[in-house]
Design a protein around this motif. Structure first.
Motif: not given
Length: 157
Positions: A95-124
């Motif tokens: 996705f792209i942040e509005l209005p500044d245009g920063d682009e980010e990418e994340y994989t939505i995983v369960g909380s047991a696997e979340s690791d924001p530094l690796e691009g994995k965010i918790s479904n919670d």
């Protein structure tokens, strides 16, 4: 009361199983040995090494219990979901942040696997909660600890 379901990929479950095996076969033995050595130092009431080893033992046993519960209540995220344009568990969303245009990418995983530094965010997480069920092109307002932000979904894979 029913135990909380722990959503995870097969890879995430395997990592937990590997950690559990390590804790049970190696770490437990290591801590027991530390306790034995610390006991040999004498008076346990003033033995900081013994206290430290017992604290580590409690931590290891707690972690073993936690992992066993997570594995027991694991719900495997299917990777071949049919509708690839909808954000869901196990999906990667760009996705792209509005209005500044920063682009980010994340994989939505369960909380047991979340690791924001690796691009994995918790479904919670607030981000995932705002994105789940949305489709490509949707503009979404996300409530974050730093305030609201608006994003536009570019891709779901």
């Amino acid at each position: 009361m029913a135990d909380k379901k722990h959503y995870m990929t097969l890879d995430g479950k395997q990592k937990l199983e590997d950690e559990l095996e390590f804790l049970k076969t190696e770490k437990r033995k290591e801590v027991v040995e530390r306790i034995k050595v610390a006991r040999s130092f004498g008076d346990l009431s003033e033995n900081s090494e013994y206290d430290s080893a017992k604290e580590e033992q409690a931590f290891v046993e707690g972690r073993i219990s936690q992992i066993e519960k997570m594995i027991r209540n694991a719900v495997i995220i299917e990777e071949n979901q049919t509708n690839t344009s909808v954000v869901g568990l196990g999906r990667t969303v760009r996705f792209i942040e509005l209005p500044d245009g920063d682009e980010e990418e994340y994989t939505i995983v369960g909380s047991a696997e979340s690791d924001p530094l690796e691009g994995k965010i918790s479904n919670d997480s607030p981000m995932a909660q705002s994105l789940l069920g949305r489709t490509i092109g949707d503009k979404v307002t996300v409530n974050t600890p730093g305030g609201e932000m608006e994003v536009k979904i570019l891709e779901v894979k």
